[in-house]
Design an enzyme around this catalytic site. Structure first.
Site, short mmCIF file in Angstrom:
data_model
loop_
_atom_site.label_atom_id
_atom_site.label_comp_id
_atom_site.label_asym_id
_atom_site.label_seq_id
_atom_site.Cartn_x
_atom_site.Cartn_y
_atom_site.Cartn_z
N GLU B 27 0.85 -1.20 0.00
CA GLU B 27 0.00 0.00 0.00
C GLU B 27 0.88 1.25 0.00
O GLU B 27 1.77 1.36 0.85
CB GLU B 27 -0.91 -0.01 1.24
CG GLU B 27 -1.91 -1.17 1.20
CD GLU B 27 -2.44 -1.55 2.58
OE1 GLU B 27 -2.20 -0.81 3.56
OE2 GLU B 27 -3.09 -2.62 2.67
N GLU B 58 -5.16 -6.35 2.95
CA GLU B 58 -3.96 -7.15 3.25
C GLU B 58 -4.11 -8.60 2.84
O GLU B 58 -3.15 -9.24 2.43
CB GLU B 58 -3.59 -7.05 4.74
CG GLU B 58 -2.89 -5.76 5.12
CD GLU B 58 -3.83 -4.57 5.24
OE1 GLU B 58 -5.05 -4.80 5.26
OE2 GLU B 58 -3.33 -3.43 5.30
N HIS B 125 0.07 0.29 15.93
CA HIS B 125 1.23 0.56 15.07
C HIS B 125 2.52 0.23 15.82
O HIS B 125 3.56 0.80 15.52
CB HIS B 125 1.26 2.04 14.65
CG HIS B 125 0.17 2.46 13.73
ND1 HIS B 125 -1.11 2.67 14.16
CD2 HIS B 125 0.16 2.69 12.39
CE1 HIS B 125 -1.86 3.05 13.13
NE2 HIS B 125 -1.11 3.05 12.05
#
Lengths: 318, 322
Positions: B27, B58, B125
């Site tokens: 991406e 994904e 993250h």
């Protein structure tokens, strides 16, 4: 359509039917283990769709109920029997069964039990072909239940964006294990989802093998012209349980009776007889010969030893 | 001197120049050059056929990699953050990891991306999820700590016949700089490295915790203790022999990683030490890892739950005092 092709269609459907019937017998005799997933009533979809491909350049990603497609792509009865019964010499070495068979020489890449998982993979296969300037089309399948898996959506959108040469058959056989269509989705035709992806979609009678073939040929031609993927929903009935352990008492008997009249092997045999393509005697002979081939293959396969236990420790990595 | 990030990009660039079957998919890796700019300039050099921007899917991206690998390519699949690998988890563990065993067909694919915490990036993250994949059977798992290793291990991963999950540490991307060999450079998978020799205690570690361990080793010098640091570099395959050699020499071991404690890979290493070096041990094997929680957002919380040099030093002192 030539008479030759029509006889081929019937021949492969009978092969699929008799192989299936053999597996059901072996299961009842306790000689087949694991899940035995019948494609009874769905032979026209497997055979008609696979016949639309060119096995020298295209690729097949079958599901567990697509034994007919394996045969069209050149799998032998012995090979399929060894795989199903997990005997020594089977391609999977005993590591897997249940229709999850791959044979790269025949351009067949089978399924995993997580339905929908192989559609993104089929995309990748043809993406690679596209990168190398090849014109490979992938044919793959999903059920009315499996079509609700998120990976199917991701894969269709991806294939649409990249205009991949993919043909997806949604085999709507009315039940996902015990769950009817009405509890699986709210759209009247699953092929309408194609609109949301900006691709071609249509719903057809999955008991009509010539219709399946023609519809798939058109989809393959679009794919080869670079027009991207298609969804073809085939309407059929799953005439057995999810697998043979399942008595499918949740399916109304009238529904089964109604669909039994549309049995794809019987109706197509009758059609070819009526059209003078084949005689009823020849049909009977074809069925008898095929049954004999199955029995001989079962005998040969059951004589084979189990795979050596050492196979279990091999090939986790290559 | 090359950064950890540039070293990885360099390895990929060299392999892509050499081997037409290597391509990247992910991406925002094309025009944008990737969230961390690792693929900056790649689109211009290799074109949109080999630097493929995909929708936010994904599973579709992972599957595209697997399918392309089945069809003779060597895809490099980027997860924008390794946290998002969960959305492709089924593809990786169900399909990629089992294909060699079931079908005997290679899946030469690298799944790579930034992992790890310490940068204030929130629970989604910052995760260190390498243990999940080490447990999957059929996936190689790589966690480089230095720029040179990142380059050499990336080259080896791209050339491997098996699916490799390559955990880059985002905190190291621009923080770490070292001498990285020019041109093609390979560090074989499955070879641990003694990054600091010592005689009194061993720290067995990988990834960002290697740097914490080295700092802790320096701290322990003041106590007069000699600390050996072993960077395992790859979890699968695991170089058990180098770990055992070190522990047999020092008689004491601390196992450290940035990932959470429970069911973390440190447990596996500690167990192997107990199995094969028990009679050499002078103290119980101790683990240093993150507190069993998601990685929190605020710096105060994040610093508190993650391991650091002080926590490793404390463990070393307790093992030495046993």
């Amino acid at each position: 359509m030539t008479n030759n092709t029509r006889v081929e269609l019937l021949k492969y459907m009978i092969m699929a039917r008799e192989f299936d019937a053999s597996m059901l017998r072996l299961y009842r005799q306790g000689k087949a283990f694991g899940g035995v997933y019948s494609q009874l009533g769905n032979e026209a979809v497997s055979v008609g769709s696979a016949m639309a491909l060119d096995p020298t350049q295209d690729v097949l990603f079958p599901m567990h109920r697509n034994v007919g497609a394996h045969f069209v792509f050149g799998a032998t009865i012995d090979q399929m029997m060894q795989n199903q019964l997990a005997r020594e010499g089977s391609q999977m070495r005993g590591t897997d069964g249940t229709g999850h068979y791959a044979d790269p020489r025949l351009r067949i890449y089978g399924n995993v039990s997580h339905l929908g998982a192989m559609i993104p993979v089929a995309n990748g296969f043809v993406l690679a072909g596209k990168l190398r300037g090849e014109n490979t089309v992938a044919l793959t399948y999903i059920g009315d239940g499996g079509a609700q898996v998120g990976e199917v959506h991701e894969a269709l959108n991806f294939a649409a964006v990249h205009k991949l040469p993919l043909v997806l058959i949604i085999e709507n056989n009315q039940y996902a294990y015990s769950t009817p269509n009405s509890q699986e989705f709210a759209v009247d035709q699953l092929s309408k989802r194609a609109i949301g992806y900006g691709i071609h979609g249509e719903t057809i009678d999955g008991t009509d093998v010539e219709l399946v073939l023609k519809t798939c040929q058109a989809a393959v031609a679009r794919a080869r012209r670079g027009e991207g993927p298609s969804i073809i929903e085939t309407q059929t009935m799953r005439m057995r349980g999810h697998a043979e352990h399942d008595d499918f008492s949740y399916v109304p008997k009238e529904l089964l009776d109604e669909w039994a009249l549309r049995d794809p092997v019987n109706t197509y045999s009758a059609k070819l007889i009526a059209d003078g393509v084949i005689s009823s005697e020849e049909v009977k002979q074809l069925r008898d010969t095929t049954l004999d081939q199955m029995i001989a293959s079962i005998d040969r396969t059951l004589e084979l030893p189990w795979p050596d236990a050492s196979e279990g420790f091999k090939q986790v990595f290559l | 001197m090359t950064t950890y990030l540039d070293a990885i990009a360099d390895a990929i660039r060299i392999e892509m120049r050499k081997d037409q079957s290597v391509f990247m998919i992910g991406e925002d890796i094309g025009v944008y050059g990737g969230a961390f700019k690792l693929t900056k300039g790649f689109l211009a050099e290799f074109g949109p056929q080999r630097i493929i921007d995909a929708p936010i899917s994904e599973a579709a991206i992972m599957g595209a990699g697997i399918g392309a690998a089945l069809n003779g390519m060597r895809p490099i699949v980027e997860m924008q953050f390794m946290d998002f690998i969960t959305n492709g988890f089924n593809q990786l563990v169900t399909v990629a990891a089992t294909t060699a065993y079931r079908w005997g067909i290679p899946v030469p694919m690298v799944v790579r991306g930034p992992s790890g915490g310490g940068v204030g990036a929130n629970p989604f993250h910052s995760r260190n999820s390498e243990a999940w994949f080490a447990h999957a059977t059929g996936l190689k798992v790589v966690c480089p700590a230095t720029a040179a290793d990142a380059k050499g291990l990336m080259t080896a991963s791209i050339r491997d016949q098996n699916p490799v999950v390559f955990f880059e540490h985002k905190g190291l991307y621009r923080k770490i700089k070292d001498e990285v060999p020019e041109g093609e450079y390979v560090v074989p998978l499955g070879q641990a490295k003694v990054v600091r020799e010592g005689t009194d205690v061993s720290v067995i570690t990988y990834g960002s915790a290697v740097h914490m361990a080295l700092e802790a080793a320096t701290m322990l010098e003041a106590d007069g203790a000699s600390v050996e640091v072993v960077d395992i570099r790859t979890l699968v395959p695991l170089d058990e022999e180098t770990i055992l050699q070190s522990v047999r020499k020092t008689g004491r071991a601390v196992v450290a990683h940035e990932a959470v404690l429970t069911a973390g890979f440190a447990g596996e290493i500690a167990s192997r030490i107990a199995d094969s070096a028990f009679t050499f041990l002078d103290a119980p094997v101790k683990r240093v890892a993150a507190y069993d929680s998601p990685t929190p957002f605020a710096p105060t919380l994040e610093k508190a739950v993650l391991p650091n040099a002080e926590k490793i030093a404390e463990a070393l002192r307790s093992v030495l005092a046993f």
